[in-house]
Design a protein around this motif. Structure first.
Motif, short mmCIF file in Angstrom:
data_model
loop_
_atom_site.label_atom_id
_atom_site.label_comp_id
_atom_site.label_asym_id
_atom_site.label_seq_id
_atom_site.Cartn_x
_atom_site.Cartn_y
_atom_site.Cartn_z
N ASN A 333 15.83 11.61 20.71
CA ASN A 333 15.54 9.97 19.85
C ASN A 333 14.71 10.76 19.20
OD1 ASN A 333 15.75 9.81 23.58
ND2 ASN A 333 16.17 7.67 22.19
N GLY A 334 13.28 12.12 18.55
CA GLY A 334 12.94 12.34 18.18
C GLY A 334 11.79 11.36 17.77
N ALA A 335 11.22 11.65 18.82
CA ALA A 335 10.23 10.10 18.98
C ALA A 335 8.70 10.85 18.03
CB ALA A 335 9.13 9.74 20.30
N MET A 336 8.04 11.58 18.46
CA MET A 336 7.06 12.79 17.87
C MET A 336 8.05 13.72 16.61
SD MET A 336 3.97 12.90 19.21
CE MET A 336 4.42 12.84 21.10
N ASP A 337 8.63 13.54 16.63
CA ASP A 337 9.59 14.39 15.55
C ASP A 337 10.99 13.59 14.85
OD1 ASP A 337 10.19 16.22 13.70
OD2 ASP A 337 11.32 17.75 15.12
N ASN A 338 10.71 12.80 13.61
CA ASN A 338 9.09 12.60 13.32
C ASN A 338 9.59 11.40 13.33
OD1 ASN A 338 7.59 13.45 11.83
ND2 ASN A 338 9.09 12.99 9.57
N ALA A 339 9.89 10.65 14.37
CA ALA A 339 9.32 8.78 14.10
C ALA A 339 8.00 8.96 13.97
CB ALA A 339 9.58 7.73 15.02
N ALA A 340 7.31 9.88 14.06
CA ALA A 340 6.21 9.73 14.41
C ALA A 340 4.77 10.14 12.95
CB ALA A 340 4.43 10.76 15.57
N GLY A 341 5.64 10.58 12.39
CA GLY A 341 5.52 11.16 11.08
C GLY A 341 5.82 10.39 9.98
N THR A 342 6.97 9.46 10.26
CA THR A 342 8.13 7.75 9.10
C THR A 342 6.59 6.71 9.75
OG1 THR A 342 9.91 9.24 8.98
CG2 THR A 342 9.59 6.85 9.25
N ALA A 343 6.41 6.60 10.79
CA ALA A 343 5.30 5.56 10.92
C ALA A 343 4.37 5.45 10.43
CB ALA A 343 5.43 5.55 12.57
N THR A 344 3.81 6.38 10.50
CA THR A 344 2.38 7.02 9.68
C THR A 344 2.13 6.88 8.68
OG1 THR A 344 1.81 8.78 10.18
CG2 THR A 344 1.25 8.10 12.01
N MET A 345 3.51 7.34 7.87
CA MET A 345 3.45 7.19 6.09
C MET A 345 3.85 5.76 5.71
SD MET A 345 6.46 6.85 4.37
CE MET A 345 7.47 7.34 4.07
N LEU A 346 4.81 4.79 6.54
CA LEU A 346 4.69 3.95 6.22
C LEU A 346 3.55 2.63 6.49
CD1 LEU A 346 7.80 2.73 8.19
CD2 LEU A 346 7.80 2.93 6.02
N GLU A 347 2.94 2.92 8.01
CA GLU A 347 1.13 2.76 7.71
C GLU A 347 0.67 3.33 6.63
OE1 GLU A 347 -1.67 -0.24 10.07
OE2 GLU A 347 0.68 -0.27 9.70
N ALA A 348 0.38 4.31 6.11
CA ALA A 348 -0.62 4.25 5.44
C ALA A 348 0.01 3.67 3.41
CB ALA A 348 -0.13 5.34 4.93
N ALA A 349 1.58 3.67 3.35
CA ALA A 349 1.98 2.93 2.24
C ALA A 349 1.75 1.47 2.48
CB ALA A 349 3.00 2.68 2.20
N ARG A 350 1.99 0.58 3.73
CA ARG A 350 1.02 -0.83 3.58
C ARG A 350 -0.05 -0.60 3.62
NH1 ARG A 350 -1.41 -2.98 5.65
NH2 ARG A 350 -2.28 -1.36 7.25
N ALA A 351 -1.01 0.29 3.85
CA ALA A 351 -2.91 -0.14 3.35
C ALA A 351 -2.78 -0.24 1.75
CB ALA A 351 -3.17 1.51 3.87
N PHE A 352 -2.06 0.84 1.24
CA PHE A 352 -2.22 0.82 0.19
C PHE A 352 -1.98 -0.25 -0.64
CE2 PHE A 352 -1.85 5.75 -1.04
CZ PHE A 352 -2.65 6.06 -1.30
N MET A 353 -0.79 -1.13 -0.23
CA MET A 353 -0.70 -2.19 -0.84
C MET A 353 -1.22 -3.66 0.00
SD MET A 353 1.87 -1.34 -2.63
CE MET A 353 2.02 -3.34 -3.24
N GLU A 354 -1.78 -3.03 1.20
CA GLU A 354 -3.60 -4.70 1.69
C GLU A 354 -4.53 -4.60 0.67
OE1 GLU A 354 -5.72 -4.82 5.25
OE2 GLU A 354 -3.16 -4.51 5.61
N SER A 355 -4.75 -2.84 0.48
CA SER A 355 -5.95 -2.88 0.19
C SER A 355 -6.38 -3.63 -2.04
CB SER A 355 -6.14 -1.35 -0.51
OG SER A 355 -5.31 -0.41 -1.78
#
Length: 546
Positions: A333-355
């Motif tokens: 399933n690769g939850a930590m490797d690398n769904a976790a990295g992808t999810a945090t990248m998506l949240e960072a991208a969303r934050a740029f747009m929210e700002s």
């Protein structure tokens, strides 16, 4: 009633769009990170192996998220995708590979290991020749390494020991990591490479695990001319790993025995010479061609003077798929490797747009394919930029943040090589998190993830993970030993979702800091990677040693 996978991806991807507001300081949600990880690591996506339906669904999910955020498409033809052409090369099960040394034949798996390779235009290979021994096979004028002096490798196999010379310092040994000895052998006209595994190497090179790896299909990207990895195949046609039994057969009748070679390697007193036994390597392969996309979203920069400079925030989207030979659970399933990295990248991208505030430089958000197959999606993007005018000046890569504890530090592998180090440290401090040095230099993780594809194109890069403080070392090492690249890397692990939101915030702050800094990131003067891959680029003075 089960919703089709694509509709599920669309419905989940559209949820955050309704919450976006224009605020000065964006929010970071543990629930959003959790939802993304749980979807990407769900059984329905079947391990997200590059080229499979599960990966395609994951790619559509990321593209839909990018669109809902309001990012601009960064792929080819105005879309979200950069398709990476791949070739999957499998060993022919009816004709297993073999290596004949003199009169002794060794089948792959017991005393020699031979993978499928990448010679996609040679379905049936039979390569024979003489052998020369070249020590460890590294060339370096600075380190006094000249293993091909006195031997002629043209049209022959070269045999070399795994690892690095024992008489070098740890810093000198690390400097050799990432050097491709096959390329060196090819430059000297060799047609094959034989890697010699000593008994003391087996702790770092577990034979049974390596045997399973070499039996698997191998994948690489292919350019328009049909060259694997974008390079003409050159002289190197085949290779194999040899254990002590096969090595003893190889050195039979030579001026030194295998045992003498092992002893000389320990003493740092190796010399090169011709061997007496010829070898014959045979391999049959089956080739399948496929495509798998990188998913790219762009946030254009606000400052016309530097908007063409791009900060790349990357995370690989793929994992290892399904292994039907396993009993019970068969999905990686690769939850930590690398769904976790992808999810945090998506949240960072969303934050740029929210700002609501665009940084000076542009930011490229990329979910990369085929990392698990050998950093293929990142290498293809690095060598085939979708927009050559979008000059990538830095890469921050997110790969397997261990989100099992409340981390208080982060490790940016490679921070010591460029001015990205102080930038990352300052950004992390804004989140009350410290920047720690590499806690596992012996693993040389800097050359083992997607950012290294951009390093090889001369781009300063760091690979960011959660740190070892506050219980992090135990969590990290336990995960590596127990769940890394195993089917147990799934969402029933005790995730700390608040840590996921925290990691996303830190990466947002780091990307924003790099994008707004006055000076473009630079390698330090005298740094091995800057000198090797960006010799003509401006350098920054190296910081004084503490």
């Amino acid at each position: 009633m089960r919703m089709p996978l694509f509709l599920t991806a669309i419905s989940l991807a559209l949820v955050p769009a309704t919450a976006i507001a224009q605020t000065a300081e964006p929010s970071f949600s543990p629930q959003r990170v959790k939802a993304d990880v749980e979807f990407l690591a769900s059984d329905e996506l079947e391990g997200r192996n590059a080229g499979t339906e599960g990966y395609e669904v994951a790619a559509r999910f990321v593209a839909t998220r990018f669109e809902a955020m309001g990012l601009q498409p960064g792929g080819t033809d105005g879309g979200w995708y950069q398709q990476v052409p791949l070739a999957n090369v499998a060993l022919d099960p009816a004709n297993p590979p073999s290596l004949t040394i003199g009169q002794q034949r060794f089948a792959s798996g017991e005393h020699i290991l031979m993978g499928a390779g990448s010679r996609i235009n040679e379905a049936q290979q039979s390569v024979n020749g003489e052998v020369v021994f070249v020590g460890h096979g590294f060339e370096s004028e600075a380190l006094g390494l000249d293993p091909y002096a006195g031997v002629d490798a043209r049209g022959k196999f070269v045999a070399m020991l795994v690892g690095t010379p024992a008489n070098l310092t740890p810093e000198q040994q690390q400097a050799l990591q990432g050097v491709d000895r096959n390329e060196i052998a090819a430059e000297h006209g060799a047609i094959g490479v034989l890697m010699l595994v000593r008994p003391q190497d087996l702790q770092q090179f577990p034979w049974a695990m390596a045997s399973r790896y070499f039996a698997r299909p191998q994948t690489n990207w292919v350019d328009a001319a049909g060259n694997v990895g974008g390079e003409p195949a050159g002289n190197i046609r085949i290779g194999a790993y040899l254990d002590q039994t096969a090595t003893e057969a190889l050195f039979e009748g030579a001026q030194m025995s295998a045992e003498q070679i092992y002893a000389a390697a320990e003493a740092g007193d190796l010399r090169s010479f011709q061997l007496a036994q010829p070898v014959l390597a045979k391999r049959n392969i089956v080739v399948t061609r496929l495509d798998s996309p990188n998913v790219i979203g762009i946030l254009p920069g606000s400052d016309p003077a530097v908007a063409n400079e791009t900060v790349l925030l990357s995370a690989h989207l793929d994992h290892d798929g399904v292994d039907t030979a396993l009993a019970g659970d068969q999905i990686y399933n690769g939850a930590m490797d690398n769904a976790a990295g992808t999810a945090t990248m998506l949240e960072a991208a969303r934050a740029f747009m929210e700002s609501g505030t665009r940084p000076r430089r542009s930011i490229m958000f990329v979910a990369l394919t085929a990392e698990e197959d050998g950093l293929l999606g990142s290498e293809y993007l690095a060598k085939h930029p979708v927009n050559p005018q979008a000059n990538i000046v830095a890469n921050v890569n997110l790969d397997m943040p261990v989100l099992l504890y409340d981390f208080t530090d982060v490790v940016a592998f490679g921070a010591e090589h460029s001015t990205l180090g102080p930038i990352v440290e300052a950004a992390a401090a804004r989140a009350d998190v410290t920047l720690s040095p590499d806690p596992m230099p012996e693993e040389n993780l800097f050359v083992r993830s997607d950012h290294y594809s951009f390093v090889k194109e001369g781009i300063p890069s760091v690979f960011l993970v959660t740190g070892f403080q506050n219980g992090g070392e135990e969590a990290f090492r336990t995960f590596l030993a127990t769940h890394y690249h195993k089917v147990s890397d799934q969402t029933d692990l005790p995730f700390n979702w608040e840590a996921g939101a925290k990691f996303a915030r830190i990466n947002y702050l780091i990307a924003r800091e790099i994008a707004n800094t006055e000076q473009t990131p630079r390698w330090y003067e005298g740094n091995q990677y800057g000198e090797r891959y960006a010799p003509d680029a401006p350098k920054a003075p190296a910081p004084a040693a503490e």
